[in-house]
Design an enzyme around this catalytic site. Structure first.
Site, PDB file in Angstrom:
ATOM      1  N   CYS A   1       0.818  -1.228   0.000  1.00 49.85           N
ATOM      2  CA  CYS A   1       0.000   0.000   0.000  1.00 49.85           C
ATOM      3  C   CYS A   1       0.851   1.277   0.000  1.00 49.85           C
ATOM      4  CB  CYS A   1      -0.936   0.005   1.197  1.00 49.85           C
ATOM      5  SG  CYS A   1      -2.013  -1.428   1.225  1.00 49.85           S
TER       6      CYS A   1
ATOM      7  N   HIS B   1      -2.842   7.261   2.318  1.00 44.92           N
ATOM      8  CA  HIS B   1      -3.373   5.962   1.893  1.00 44.92           C
ATOM      9  C   HIS B   1      -4.732   5.773   2.563  1.00 44.92           C
ATOM     10  CE1 HIS B   1      -3.976   1.834   1.120  1.00 44.92           C
ATOM     11  NE2 HIS B   1      -3.600   1.392   2.308  1.00 44.92           N
TER      12      HIS B   1
ATOM     13  N   ASN C   1     -10.204   0.285   0.334  1.00 42.73           N
ATOM     14  CA  ASN C   1      -8.744   0.316   0.296  1.00 42.73           C
ATOM     15  C   ASN C   1      -8.281  -0.287  -1.031  1.00 42.73           C
ATOM     16  OD1 ASN C   1      -6.010  -0.278   0.589  1.00 42.73           O
ATOM     17  ND2 ASN C   1      -6.186  -0.934   2.715  1.00 42.73           N
TER      18      ASN C   1
HETATM   19  O1  UT7 Z   1      -3.726  -1.173   3.543  1.00 44.00           O
HETATM   20  C1  UT7 Z   1      -3.009  -2.067   4.340  1.00 44.00           C
HETATM   21  C2  UT7 Z   1      -3.078  -1.629   5.722  1.00 44.00           C
HETATM   22  N1  UT7 Z   1      -4.303  -2.094   6.334  1.00 44.00           N
HETATM   23  C3  UT7 Z   1      -4.861  -1.390   7.306  1.00 44.00           C
HETATM   24  O2  UT7 Z   1      -4.435  -0.316   7.621  1.00 44.00           O
HETATM   25  C4  UT7 Z   1      -6.019  -2.002   8.066  1.00 44.00           C
HETATM   26  C5  UT7 Z   1      -5.895  -1.639   9.521  1.00 44.00           C
HETATM   27  N2  UT7 Z   1      -6.890  -2.294  10.373  1.00 44.00           N
HETATM   28  C6  UT7 Z   1      -8.190  -1.928  10.348  1.00 44.00           C
HETATM   29  O3  UT7 Z   1      -8.597  -1.083   9.602  1.00 44.00           O
HETATM   30  C7  UT7 Z   1      -9.106  -2.591  11.349  1.00 44.00           C
HETATM   31  O4  UT7 Z   1      -8.352  -3.273  12.320  1.00 44.00           O
HETATM   32  C8  UT7 Z   1     -10.130  -3.565  10.705  1.00 44.00           C
HETATM   33  C9  UT7 Z   1     -11.123  -2.788   9.850  1.00 44.00           C
HETATM   34  C10 UT7 Z   1      -9.418  -4.593   9.834  1.00 44.00           C
HETATM   35  C11 UT7 Z   1     -10.901  -4.303  11.801  1.00 44.00           C
HETATM   36  O5  UT7 Z   1     -11.519  -3.353  12.657  1.00 44.00           O
HETATM   37  P1  UT7 Z   1     -11.334  -3.456  14.248  1.00 44.00           P
HETATM   38  O6  UT7 Z   1     -12.100  -2.342  14.811  1.00 44.00           O
HETATM   39  O7  UT7 Z   1      -9.849  -3.490  14.523  1.00 44.00           O
HETATM   40  O8  UT7 Z   1     -12.038  -4.808  14.563  1.00 44.00           O
HETATM   41  P2  UT7 Z   1     -11.449  -6.102  15.316  1.00 44.00           P
HETATM   42  O9  UT7 Z   1     -10.552  -6.869  14.395  1.00 44.00           O
HETATM   43  O10 UT7 Z   1     -10.933  -5.719  16.655  1.00 44.00           O
HETATM   44  O11 UT7 Z   1     -12.771  -6.941  15.534  1.00 44.00           O
HETATM   45  C12 UT7 Z   1     -13.805  -6.463  16.421  1.00 44.00           C
HETATM   46  C13 UT7 Z   1     -15.008  -7.381  16.261  1.00 44.00           C
HETATM   47  C14 UT7 Z   1     -14.652  -8.863  16.327  1.00 44.00           C
HETATM   48  O12 UT7 Z   1     -15.718  -9.532  16.978  1.00 44.00           O
HETATM   49  P3  UT7 Z   1     -15.621  -9.935  18.527  1.00 44.00           P
HETATM   50  O13 UT7 Z   1     -14.414 -10.832  18.632  1.00 44.00           O
HETATM   51  O14 UT7 Z   1     -15.434  -8.652  19.268  1.00 44.00           O
HETATM   52  O15 UT7 Z   1     -16.917 -10.614  18.770  1.00 44.00           O
HETATM   53  C15 UT7 Z   1     -14.616  -9.283  14.893  1.00 44.00           C
HETATM   54  O16 UT7 Z   1     -14.879 -10.648  14.708  1.00 44.00           O
HETATM   55  O17 UT7 Z   1     -15.591  -7.191  14.971  1.00 44.00           O
HETATM   56  C16 UT7 Z   1     -15.726  -8.435  14.314  1.00 44.00           C
HETATM   57  N3  UT7 Z   1     -15.628  -8.232  12.883  1.00 44.00           N
HETATM   58  C17 UT7 Z   1     -16.686  -7.939  12.120  1.00 44.00           C
HETATM   59  N4  UT7 Z   1     -17.982  -7.783  12.401  1.00 44.00           N
HETATM   60  C18 UT7 Z   1     -18.809  -7.489  11.383  1.00 44.00           C
HETATM   61  C19 UT7 Z   1     -14.506  -8.267  12.104  1.00 44.00           C
HETATM   62  N5  UT7 Z   1     -14.835  -8.015  10.844  1.00 44.00           N
HETATM   63  C20 UT7 Z   1     -16.174  -7.805  10.815  1.00 44.00           C
HETATM   64  C21 UT7 Z   1     -17.087  -7.503   9.800  1.00 44.00           C
HETATM   65  N6  UT7 Z   1     -18.382  -7.340  10.123  1.00 44.00           N
HETATM   66  N7  UT7 Z   1     -16.703  -7.341   8.516  1.00 44.00           N
END
Ligand code: UT7
Length: 318
Positions: free
Chosen positions: A110, A245, A275
């Site tokens: 990225c 980005h 993204n």
């Molecule tokens: O371009 C390359 C660089 N990439 C990035 O910069 C991405 C950076 N990371 C992020 O943007 C975020 O970490 C994500 C968007 C990938 C995830 O968001 P988050 O707020 O960090 O969520 P999390 O991984 O902590 O998950 C929180 C909850 C989990 O459920 P529980 O364990 O709390 O019950 C996940 O299973 O959200 C759940 N979850 C979802 N729920 C609904 C994860 N993905 C989804 C989804 N829909 N698509």
């Protein structure tokens, strides 16, 4: 020796996939994606390969600059989702444009568009006869996603962005950082079918530790921008726009807060495209230019972060 940007262009495939569309194939919903990431829809290619999208953005940038493919001295392209390892997307774009100049492709995930600018600056310095270089970030991320993994398939999209650079003054400073390793983000290759190779490999899709990437991204933006400002005796008031980005709206909001600057200074189009990896910075730059807000002489900071792990930022005068 340096360059200035004389043209920009972008291309996204016509098919828009909404959060509600995704909720039909994985356990997700519009509210979660909107709140946690800031994406409303993304474009997904139905027929076009990466190089085709790259060539369309490239052609738009050439038209914007008012030049022909034959005027180019070099084409530099970046991707993590090309349809072939060889020929490179840079070769394919050269062919599609009918250009004859040398080309090169690089992979910095990225962050790659900024590495393209840095490489272009090096080529301008090396070849005094070079006048114009085309830089293109192009991605069909939908081809390297695990469409059963809701934590990754909802955040990426397809698209391409390009810029034409002309020898001149404008690229003022840059900061590049790499912390190599595959524990946070990786996209493994297809392992092949050698009957002698015994090591296991993950599936050939994006694997990402989301929260770790998130924290790394916020820190990278903050430290890279602070370094550029301090090194050039500038304050945020001197910077017209930050073109980052587009990975997550909350990353931009957090970074803005840490830098004590309004989020409005950060160009954002993630809601429309998700993204798009190496294409996201040139697409955001193009839309900023098209909005009519960007003026010649404005100082810009572009910043990016991603797989590698790599992050980079640069200071430019538009
Ligand atoms: O371009 C390359 C660089 N990439 C990035 O910069 C991405 C950076 N990371 C992020 O943007 C975020 O970490 C994500 C968007 C990938 C995830 O968001 P988050 O707020 O960090 O969520 P999390 O991984 O902590 O998950 C929180 C909850 C989990 O459920 P529980 O364990 O709390 O019950 C996940 O299973 O959200 C759940 N979850 C979802 N729920 C609904 C994860 N993905 C989804 C989804 N829909 N698509």
């Amino acid at each position: 020796m340096s360059f200035r940007i004389i043209g920009t262009g972008m291309y996204v495939p016509p098919k828009a996939v909404t959060n509600d569309d995704l909720a039909k194939i994985v356990d997700t919903n519009d509210e979660w994606i909107t709140k946690r990431v800031g994406i409303k829809e993304r474009r997904i290619s139905e027929t076009e390969f990466t190089s085709e999208m790259g060539a369309k953005a490239a052609k738009a940038a050439l038209d914007d600059a008012g030049i022909q493919a034959s005027d180019l001295d070099m084409i530099l392209a970046a991707t993590v989702s090309g349809e072939t390892v060889s020929p490179s997307m840079a070769c394919m774009i050269q062919n599609r444009l009918g250009a004859t100049c040398p080309v090169m492709e690089l992979n910095a995930a990225c962050s790659a568009f900024l590495y393209l600018l840095e490489t272009a600056a090096a080529f301008f310095a090396l070849h005094k006869e070079y006048q114009k270089i085309l830089v293109v970030g192009c991605e069909r991320m939908s081809g390297i996603l695990d469409w059963t993994d809701r934590s990754t398939c909802v955040i990426f999209g397809d698209g391409s962005g390009a810029a034409v650079l002309e020898r001149g003054e404008g690229y003022l400073d840059s900061v590049c950082t790499v912390k190599g390793g595959d524990d946070v983000i990786k996209i493994p290759h297809f392992i092949g079918t050698s009957p002698w190779f015994k090591t296991e490999q993950d599936t050939p899709y994006i694997h990402m530790a989301g929260q770790e990437t998130f924290k790394y991204a916020v820190s990278a933006i903050e430290s890279d921008i602070t370094t550029l400002l301090e090194r050039n005796n500038l304050t945020m008031d001197d910077i017209a726009y930050i073109v980052p980005h587009q990975a997550n709206q909350r990353i931009l909001d957090f970074a803005a807060k840490r830098l004590k600057v309004s989020t409005d200074k950060f160009v954002s189009n993630i809601a429309k495209y998700g993204n798009t990896s190496s294409a996201s910075v040139p697409m955001a730059l193009h839309e900023l230019k098209e909005s009519g807000k960007l003026k010649r002489g404005d100082k810009l900071i572009m910043c990016a972060f991603g797989g590698g792990l790599s992050n980079m930022a640069c200071l430019l005068e538009y």
